[in-house]
Write a protein that holds these residues in place. Structure first.
Motif, PDB file in Angstrom:
ATOM      1  N   PRO A   1       0.829  -1.198   0.000  1.00  0.00           N
ATOM      2  CA  PRO A   1       0.000   0.000   0.000  1.00  0.00           C
ATOM      3  C   PRO A   1       0.866   1.252   0.000  1.00  0.00           C
ATOM      4  O   PRO A   1       2.019   1.220   0.387  1.00  0.00           O
ATOM      5  N   ASN A   2       0.252   2.335  -0.467  1.00  0.00           N
ATOM      6  CA  ASN A   2       0.939   3.624  -0.542  1.00  0.00           C
ATOM      7  C   ASN A   2      -0.053   4.681  -0.058  1.00  0.00           C
ATOM      8  O   ASN A   2      -1.106   4.861  -0.661  1.00  0.00           O
ATOM      9  N   MET A   3       0.279   5.351   1.038  1.00  0.00           N
ATOM     10  CA  MET A   3      -0.641   6.281   1.693  1.00  0.00           C
ATOM     11  C   MET A   3      -0.066   7.688   1.720  1.00  0.00           C
ATOM     12  O   MET A   3       1.117   7.879   1.977  1.00  0.00           O
ATOM     13  N   PHE A   4      -0.945   8.652   1.472  1.00  0.00           N
ATOM     14  CA  PHE A   4      -0.602  10.063   1.557  1.00  0.00           C
ATOM     15  C   PHE A   4      -1.525  10.698   2.592  1.00  0.00           C
ATOM     16  O   PHE A   4      -2.750  10.601   2.457  1.00  0.00           O
ATOM     17  N   ILE A   5      -0.957  11.328   3.597  1.00  0.00           N
ATOM     18  CA  ILE A   5      -1.739  12.030   4.609  1.00  0.00           C
ATOM     19  C   ILE A   5      -1.615  13.515   4.295  1.00  0.00           C
ATOM     20  O   ILE A   5      -0.514  14.068   4.287  1.00  0.00           O
ATOM     21  N   ILE A   6      -2.751  14.131   4.013  1.00  0.00           N
ATOM     22  CA  ILE A   6      -2.799  15.515   3.555  1.00  0.00           C
ATOM     23  C   ILE A   6      -3.423  16.363   4.659  1.00  0.00           C
ATOM     24  O   ILE A   6      -4.504  16.041   5.166  1.00  0.00           O
ATOM     25  N   GLY A   7      -2.744  17.428   5.042  1.00  0.00           N
ATOM     26  CA  GLY A   7      -3.211  18.299   6.109  1.00  0.00           C
ATOM     27  C   GLY A   7      -4.357  19.190   5.694  1.00  0.00           C
ATOM     28  O   GLY A   7      -4.730  19.264   4.517  1.00  0.00           O
ATOM     29  N   VAL A   8      -4.906  19.913   6.661  1.00  0.00           N
ATOM     30  CA  VAL A   8      -6.040  20.801   6.400  1.00  0.00           C
ATOM     31  C   VAL A   8      -5.676  21.926   5.439  1.00  0.00           C
ATOM     32  O   VAL A   8      -6.552  22.533   4.822  1.00  0.00           O
ATOM     33  N   ASP A   9      -4.379  22.181   5.258  1.00  0.00           N
ATOM     34  CA  ASP A   9      -3.924  23.207   4.314  1.00  0.00           C
ATOM     35  C   ASP A   9      -3.848  22.700   2.878  1.00  0.00           C
ATOM     36  O   ASP A   9      -3.511  23.441   1.964  1.00  0.00           O
ATOM     37  N   GLY A  10      -4.167  21.411   2.667  1.00  0.00           N
ATOM     38  CA  GLY A  10      -4.148  20.843   1.323  1.00  0.00           C
ATOM     39  C   GLY A  10      -2.782  20.367   0.874  1.00  0.00           C
ATOM     40  O   GLY A  10      -2.606  19.991  -0.282  1.00  0.00           O
ATOM     41  N   LYS A  11      -1.806  20.343   1.767  1.00  0.00           N
ATOM     42  CA  LYS A  11      -0.457  19.891   1.423  1.00  0.00           C
ATOM     43  C   LYS A  11      -0.164  18.532   2.066  1.00  0.00           C
ATOM     44  O   LYS A  11      -0.661  18.238   3.155  1.00  0.00           O
ATOM     45  N   VAL A  12       0.653  17.747   1.383  1.00  0.00           N
ATOM     46  CA  VAL A  12       1.044  16.440   1.908  1.00  0.00           C
ATOM     47  C   VAL A  12       1.834  16.664   3.199  1.00  0.00           C
ATOM     48  O   VAL A  12       2.781  17.454   3.236  1.00  0.00           O
ATOM     49  N   ALA A  13       1.426  15.970   4.247  1.00  0.00           N
ATOM     50  CA  ALA A  13       2.127  16.037   5.528  1.00  0.00           C
ATOM     51  C   ALA A  13       3.021  14.812   5.718  1.00  0.00           C
ATOM     52  O   ALA A  13       4.133  14.932   6.217  1.00  0.00           O
ATOM     53  N   TYR A  14       2.517  13.634   5.316  1.00  0.00           N
ATOM     54  CA  TYR A  14       3.262  12.381   5.497  1.00  0.00           C
ATOM     55  C   TYR A  14       2.983  11.451   4.323  1.00  0.00           C
ATOM     56  O   TYR A  14       1.901  11.482   3.729  1.00  0.00           O
ATOM     57  N   VAL A  15       3.958  10.610   4.015  1.00  0.00           N
ATOM     58  CA  VAL A  15       3.818   9.576   2.985  1.00  0.00           C
ATOM     59  C   VAL A  15       4.265   8.258   3.606  1.00  0.00           C
ATOM     60  O   VAL A  15       5.295   8.207   4.273  1.00  0.00           O
ATOM     61  N   HIS A  16       3.473   7.212   3.402  1.00  0.00           N
ATOM     62  CA  HIS A  16       3.824   5.877   3.903  1.00  0.00           C
ATOM     63  C   HIS A  16       3.747   4.869   2.770  1.00  0.00           C
ATOM     64  O   HIS A  16       2.773   4.858   2.018  1.00  0.00           O
ATOM     65  N   ARG A  17       4.757   4.027   2.681  1.00  0.00           N
ATOM     66  CA  ARG A  17       4.751   2.910   1.730  1.00  0.00           C
ATOM     67  C   ARG A  17       4.864   1.643   2.554  1.00  0.00           C
ATOM     68  O   ARG A  17       5.685   1.551   3.456  1.00  0.00           O
ATOM     69  N   GLY A  18       4.013   0.667   2.230  1.00  0.00           N
ATOM     70  CA  GLY A  18       3.998  -0.567   2.999  1.00  0.00           C
ATOM     71  C   GLY A  18       3.078  -0.429   4.195  1.00  0.00           C
ATOM     72  O   GLY A  18       2.470   0.619   4.432  1.00  0.00           O
TER      73      GLY A  18
ATOM     74  N   GLU B   1       1.797  -3.767  11.493  1.00  0.00           N
ATOM     75  CA  GLU B   1       1.110  -3.472  12.748  1.00  0.00           C
ATOM     76  C   GLU B   1       1.910  -2.450  13.562  1.00  0.00           C
ATOM     77  O   GLU B   1       1.339  -1.626  14.260  1.00  0.00           O
ATOM     78  N   GLU B   2       3.247  -2.507  13.456  1.00  0.00           N
ATOM     79  CA  GLU B   2       4.106  -1.618  14.228  1.00  0.00           C
ATOM     80  C   GLU B   2       3.947  -0.156  13.823  1.00  0.00           C
ATOM     81  O   GLU B   2       4.199   0.738  14.618  1.00  0.00           O
ATOM     82  N   MET B   3       3.555   0.117  12.586  1.00  0.00           N
ATOM     83  CA  MET B   3       3.459   1.502  12.131  1.00  0.00           C
ATOM     84  C   MET B   3       2.150   2.172  12.537  1.00  0.00           C
ATOM     85  O   MET B   3       2.020   3.390  12.444  1.00  0.00           O
ATOM     86  N   ILE B   4       1.184   1.403  13.037  1.00  0.00           N
ATOM     87  CA  ILE B   4      -0.137   1.964  13.323  1.00  0.00           C
ATOM     88  C   ILE B   4      -0.067   3.086  14.350  1.00  0.00           C
ATOM     89  O   ILE B   4      -0.656   4.150  14.152  1.00  0.00           O
ATOM     90  N   ASP B   5       0.645   2.893  15.451  1.00  0.00           N
ATOM     91  CA  ASP B   5       0.711   3.939  16.478  1.00  0.00           C
ATOM     92  C   ASP B   5       1.287   5.242  15.922  1.00  0.00           C
ATOM     93  O   ASP B   5       0.768   6.321  16.198  1.00  0.00           O
ATOM     94  N   GLY B   6       2.352   5.138  15.125  1.00  0.00           N
ATOM     95  CA  GLY B   6       2.946   6.333  14.536  1.00  0.00           C
ATOM     96  C   GLY B   6       1.989   7.031  13.587  1.00  0.00           C
ATOM     97  O   GLY B   6       1.861   8.257  13.604  1.00  0.00           O
ATOM     98  N   PHE B   7       1.291   6.242  12.766  1.00  0.00           N
ATOM     99  CA  PHE B   7       0.313   6.789  11.834  1.00  0.00           C
ATOM    100  C   PHE B   7      -0.793   7.516  12.598  1.00  0.00           C
ATOM    101  O   PHE B   7      -1.169   8.641  12.255  1.00  0.00           O
TER     102      PHE B   7
END
Length: 183
Positions: free
Chosen positions: A138-155, A158-164
């Motif tokens: 999977p490839n995820m883009f987290i976009i902030g309220v300002d309309g800009k990419v804040a974070y990108v995740h690939r893969g 379970e360990e990444m859930i807390d950080g996400f």
């Protein structure tokens, strides 16, 4: 037992291998990075309505690319559905874009996950995934309220859930965090 472990590892590795671009040999644009404004058009929802990032401006928008054959993607979708259900749509919109699959495979996953409150989009020709430079799932883009990419995740793991979750909560306005679901 050992055979099952090897098979599970192979599936995980296959989901992280580059996916074939729509036009073999075609160079894809670079993925949007934190601070970039992502491509706006995401495709049409299941009712045929166009979906864009900009129509959700002022909300945190999560755009995730997935496929039916990707085990980590299939584990990620229910987790994202729970996040969408807890936060609600007033401050968060999660859009799950299918990666270059036919209608039958797309519909099978959507039907199996009909209780997941995500906005599912089918990208059978890869127009959206190609504009986002998606080559792994999977490839995820987290976009902030300002309309800009804040974070990108690939893969996915379970360990990444807390950080996400912490990243996403950090982008939500205080009133979203004061909802009874967070007490």
């Amino acid at each position: 037992m050992k055979t099952m472990l090897i098979a599970a590892c192979m599936v995980a590795v296959l989901c992280l291998l580059p996916a074939a671009p729509a036009g073999a040999g075609q160079d894809l644009p670079a993925q949007p990075r934190p601070g970039d404004v992502p491509p706006d058009a995401l495709g049409n929802d299941r009712d045929g309505n166009p979906v864009t990032v900009s129509q959700h401006r002022g909300k945190v928008v999560i755009v995730t690319f997935w496929a039916s054959w990707c085990g980590p993607c299939r584990r990620e979708l229910p987790m994202l559905g729970k996040v969408q259900a807890v936060v609600g749509r007033e401050h968060l919109e999660i859009i799950a874009v299918n990666f270059k699959e036919d209608r039958r495979d797309f519909n099978a996953v959507v039907r199996a996950n009909r209780d997941i409150p995500l906005n599912f989009i089918r990208d059978s020709h890869g127009r959206t995934s190609d504009t986002y430079g998606v080559t792994t799932l999977p490839n995820m883009f987290i976009i902030g309220v300002d309309g800009k990419v804040a974070y990108v995740h690939r893969g996915y793991s379970e360990e990444m859930i807390d950080g996400f979750i912490q990243e996403m909560l950090g982008l939500l306005p205080p009133e979203a965090l004061n909802k009874p679901a967070y007490t």
